[in-house]
Design an enzyme around this catalytic site. Structure first.
Site, mmCIF file in Angstrom:
data_model
loop_
_atom_site.group_PDB
_atom_site.id
_atom_site.type_symbol
_atom_site.label_atom_id
_atom_site.label_comp_id
_atom_site.label_asym_id
_atom_site.label_seq_id
_atom_site.Cartn_x
_atom_site.Cartn_y
_atom_site.Cartn_z
ATOM 1 N N LYS A 1 -5.002 1.852 9.552
ATOM 2 C CA LYS A 1 -4.404 2.030 8.304
ATOM 3 C C LYS A 1 -2.857 1.391 8.423
ATOM 4 C CE LYS A 1 -3.957 4.583 4.544
ATOM 5 N NZ LYS A 1 -3.238 3.449 3.747
ATOM 6 N N LYS B 1 -2.583 -3.742 9.555
ATOM 7 C CA LYS B 1 -1.489 -4.383 8.600
ATOM 8 C C LYS B 1 -2.263 -5.655 8.218
ATOM 9 C CE LYS B 1 2.430 -3.348 6.641
ATOM 10 N NZ LYS B 1 3.009 -1.979 6.343
ATOM 11 N N ASP C 1 2.614 -2.925 0.327
ATOM 12 C CA ASP C 1 3.538 -2.953 1.176
ATOM 13 C C ASP C 1 4.504 -3.973 0.201
ATOM 14 O OD1 ASP C 1 4.854 -2.720 3.961
ATOM 15 O OD2 ASP C 1 5.179 -4.832 3.552
ATOM 16 N N SER D 1 -0.314 8.229 2.122
ATOM 17 C CA SER D 1 -1.398 7.549 2.087
ATOM 18 C C SER D 1 -2.616 8.360 2.882
ATOM 19 C CB SER D 1 -1.416 6.232 2.610
ATOM 20 O OG SER D 1 -0.818 5.289 1.636
#
Length: 449
Positions: free
Chosen positions: A92, A128, A168, A380
């Site tokens: 995640k 990421k 992001d 999230s």
């Protein structure tokens, strides 16, 4: 300095394998330097090679992203996804679109995400991703075509039980929408594979506000428990003017603070009377303009080119919410000199090692990013839960859960700092608390041969 020969050896090997990756090496060194006491108490971590495995991503994916601009010219960018650790749940972590994105940045962010997700208490591993594509100055059509091409490759590697990306820097509701639409076309399924979705198609209330609100909930709890104080009556400086900074500004003001400065990549505004947040939202969210526009309406405010000078504005609380390494040693000394007593991080790794040393040496209440900005990924995670349940919780329900998660993160970090013999050092506490949950899971699951 690392006194432990084991930890020093692990770091030396990371340096050898990742030459020149300064952001990743910085993130790894900070964590390893915090784990001396933990590894001394738990020899099973060394026996099971936990750290050697933890600093090496389970998977690192790099791919070409080809798309066509409005002039009909083919453009090529690099796409990345690091699936760093899945010991406690599916990978995640967000997707960043910015020219600075490279392998080192993605790996540093993924490594940090492992501990951040662990601290939330939710079952999420760390990952990421992103690209060196720059959305600034691009049309909606260009951004759509880039996002569709990016997702065409990324879709092969993600899924609701495997890897769940989010937004992001450079990835907001528009970009998530384009990516999700492409994923759905390719996979022919409507699942919670991306978070930060629109409210009408699986998103969660309070997700937009989550990182900024969570930052302030953590800061408020730390102030109350460690200093017997609060935001009330405090002067606050916030860098950035994206989602994190905007909603940190809103919540800090609701809690009684006065935010006097914000910035973007061009410069910063200083408004001694207090930032007019409605005006900032109009400039940044509606018009997508530069923050310098602020002074055209607020005549008592001033604008300064360049970002670094924002830390010269006297304040009680500094909330860096822009980007990595934005506060160096000199800026940290200036903050301390001007009376700053609290630094809590909304961006990922915004303080250099020299800055952190300055905070700790001068008794500044320092909240590290992996703890203080975990609110975004926490909500999230709550969005993933709502998707699995086919339910939508109210804003108040989500915000209440977020507040409790951030309070728990503070207390877990604080309690771990005591156990490590450095009570009040929240950097050591957050690293130790986040690490041990993942490390114990890795020991329990064995080593693959």
């Amino acid at each position: 300095m690392m006194k432990s020969a084991y930890l020093a050896g692990v770091y030396a090997e990371v340096e050898r394998r990742n030459p020149g990756e300064k952001e990743f090496l910085q993130a790894v060194r900070e964590v390893l330097e915090s784990l001396e006491a933990v590894c001394e108490k738990h020899p099973e971590y060394e026996a099971n090679g936990v750290l050697e495995r933890m600093v090496e991503p389970e998977r690192f994916i790099q791919f070409r992203v080809s798309w066509v601009d409005d002039a009909g010219k083919v453009q090529v960018n690099r796409g990345f996804r690091v699936q760093f650790n899945s010991a406690i749940g599916p990978y995640k972590g967000g997707l960043r679109l910015h020219p600075s994105v490279n392998a080192s940045v993605i790996k540093f962010l993924g490594f940090e995400q492992v501990f951040k997700n662990s601290l939330t208490g939710l079952p999420m591993g760390g990952g990421k991703g992103g690209s060196d594509f720059d959305p600034k100055g691009k049309s909606d059509g260009e951004i759509m075509r880039f996002c569709q091409s990016f997702m065409t490759e990324l879709s092969k590697h993600i899924g609701q039980f495997t890897d769940v990306p989010a937004g992001d820097i450079g990835v907001g509701a528009r970009e998530i929408g384009y990516m999700y639409g492409q994923y759905k076309r390719l996979r022919n399924e409507f699942t919670g594979v991306l978070t930060g979705k629109g409210l009408k198609w699986g998103g969660s209330l309070a997700r937009t506000e989550a990182t900024g609100f969570g930052l302030c909930y953590f800061t408020q709890e730390a102030l109350q428990c460690m200093r017997g104080e609060s935001f009330a009556g405090k002067t606050v400086v916030i860098s950035g003017s994206g989602n994190v900074a905007i909603y940190a500004c809103q919540k800090a003001a609701e809690l009684g603070g006065k935010v006097v400065a914000m910035s973007d990549s061009n410069g910063f505004v200083h408004d001694p009377e207090g930032i007019d947040l409605a005006l900032v939202k109009q400039i940044k969210e509606v018009r997508r303009a530069r923050i310098s526009e602020y002074v055209k309406t607020r005549t008592g405010a001033s604008y300064t080119e360049g970002c670094a000078g924002i830390w010269g504005i006297p304040c009680d609380i500094a909330l860096p919410c822009a980007t990595q390494n934005e506060i160096d040693g000199e800026a940290a000394k200036l903050l301390v000199k001007n009376g700053c007593k609290v630094v809590c991080e909304g961006a990922n790794m915004p303080s250099t090692p020299e800055a952190i040393e300055t905070y700790l040496a001068n008794g500044v209440l320092y909240g590290p990013a992996k703890a203080t900005n975990a609110g975004g990924v926490a909500v999230s995670g709550l969005e993933m839960s709502q998707n699995s349940l086919r339910l939508a919780w109210t804003f108040e329900e989500v915000d209440g859960r977020l507040k409790e998660i951030m309070k728990n993160i503070f207390h877990n970090a604080y309690n771990a700092s005591k156990e490590c013999g450095v009570e009040g050092n929240l950097m050591v506490g957050a690293n130790a608390a986040g690490f041990m949950k993942v490390a114990d899971a890795m020991v329990a699951q064995g080593v693959a041969y």
